[in-house]
Design an enzyme around this catalytic site. Structure first.
Site, PDB file in Angstrom:
ATOM      1  CE  LYS A 131      -4.228  -1.927   2.554  1.00 31.17           C
ATOM      2  NZ  LYS A 131      -3.845  -3.447   2.369  1.00 31.17           N
ATOM      3  CE1 TYR A 150      -5.209  -3.912  -1.340  1.00 25.18           C
ATOM      4  CE2 TYR A 150      -6.532  -6.251  -1.329  1.00 25.18           C
ATOM      5  CZ  TYR A 150      -5.837  -5.230  -0.561  1.00 25.18           C
ATOM      6  OH  TYR A 150      -5.564  -5.175   0.654  1.00 25.18           O
ATOM      7  CB  VAL A 206      -1.846 -10.081   7.204  1.00 25.95           C
ATOM      8  CG1 VAL A 206      -2.635  -9.365   7.738  1.00 25.95           C
ATOM      9  CG2 VAL A 206      -2.036 -10.279   5.769  1.00 25.95           C
TER      10      VAL A 206
END
Length: 305
Positions: free
Chosen positions: A64, A189, A259
């Site tokens: 991001k 994404y 994550v």
């Protein structure tokens, strides 16, 4: 410095036993929870590593940061904030609540899932593949490694199980925040989150931000200082999701977690730091990595506050 990093790894490895690997993406559930590594890239390009720093992992939400860099380069800031704001959030990284009840349906910031999905749509390119390639190219430039590529198994696992992200994307399309083909947008994404990196890659990326857009490894200026400052500011307030306030107190550096177990930390004008520990706390941040950075910040006086 080398011995200090090795000592820190030894001292903090026990924290990996108190977290849990991400299982909502099945492929990530296969990671070894006891891994812990660190890499430091100084502003002059010198690098130091310890622990499991060579073990590859997927970049996940640290991507991001790169997407946000590209969005800032490709859009006027005032125009951009009409679609994505720079406000922190007290909710989880994949929450849909804020889109429904706050901020005129805009994602609160580019560091949560909804904001990152909307950001990809704003990157220059005639097709979604072109947008994806632009962000990947920036990621390769920031790491200084053109061989970066997607981990196909993780990508397919994310694609199969990414229903929450689909919900976020389709909701944003229903409110006019994003346009075009949602499936193609989500595919970009998922691919960006599945790029495989090491602690060293993350540290070098962070060092580019520490040097206000100049790579200490290649010497190339990749983006301007204003872009770097905005990115670091949003990382400070939003980069660790709803744990960003605690991270600011404990570590005191702009940070971004994923994550997959990675955390990127930026010490302005000094160094970039990449840590990896797949065992996560309840908010989705590496538990061992967080503790490692907390001690490093204290020992080396890196807290910007």
């Amino acid at each position: 410095m080398q011995q200090h990093l090795e000592d820190l790894i030894h001292t903090h490895r026990h924290w990996t036993g108190q977290g849990n690997v991400a299982t909502y993406i099945p492929e990530l559930g296969k990671q070894q929870p006891d891994l812990l590594g660190i890499s430091v890239c100084e502003a002059d390009g010198s690098r130091w590593q310890a622990g499991d720093w060579q073990t590859p992992f997927t970049i996940q939400s640290i991507s991001k940061v790169v997407t946000f860099v590209c969005v800032l380069l490709d859009n006027d800031y005032e125009t951009l904030t009409k679609t994505i704001s720079v406000a922190p959030t007290a909710d989880g990284f994949n929450s849909i609540v804020n889109l429904e009840t706050k901020n005129e349906h805009r994602p609160l910031n580019a560091m949560i899932n909804s904001g990152a999905i909307a950001s990809i749509a704003l990157v220059k390119g005639d097709t979604m593949e072109t947008k994806y390639r632009r962000i990947l190219a920036m990621m390769q430039a920031m790491t200084g490694r053109e061989t970066l590529q997607v981990n196909e198994a993780v990508y397919q696992s994310e694609k199969r199980t990414g229903d929450r992200n689909r919900a976020l994307a389709f909701y944003m399309k229903s409110t006019g925040i994003i346009q075009g083909n949602v499936d193609e947008l989500l595919d970009a994404y998922f691919k960006l989150c599945s790029v495989e990196v090491t602690c060293e890659d993350i540290a070098v990326m962070a060092a580019v931000l520490a040097c206000d857009g100049r790579s200490p490894v290649t010497g190339k200026t990749l983006f301007d200082a204003k872009t770097a400052r905005i990115v670091k500011a949003v990382m400070t307030t939003c980069g660790m999701y709803d744990g960003s306030g605690e991270f600011a107190v404990d570590v005191g550096m702009p940070g971004k977690s994923g994550v997959g177990g990675g955390i990127m930390a930026v010490s302005p004008r000094k160094m970039g730091i990449g840590v990896m520990g797949p065992a996560l706390d309840p908010k989705g941040n590496s538990l061992g990595g967080w503790k490692l950075l907390q001690s490093l910040s204290r020992d080396w006086d890196l807290n910007i506050f």
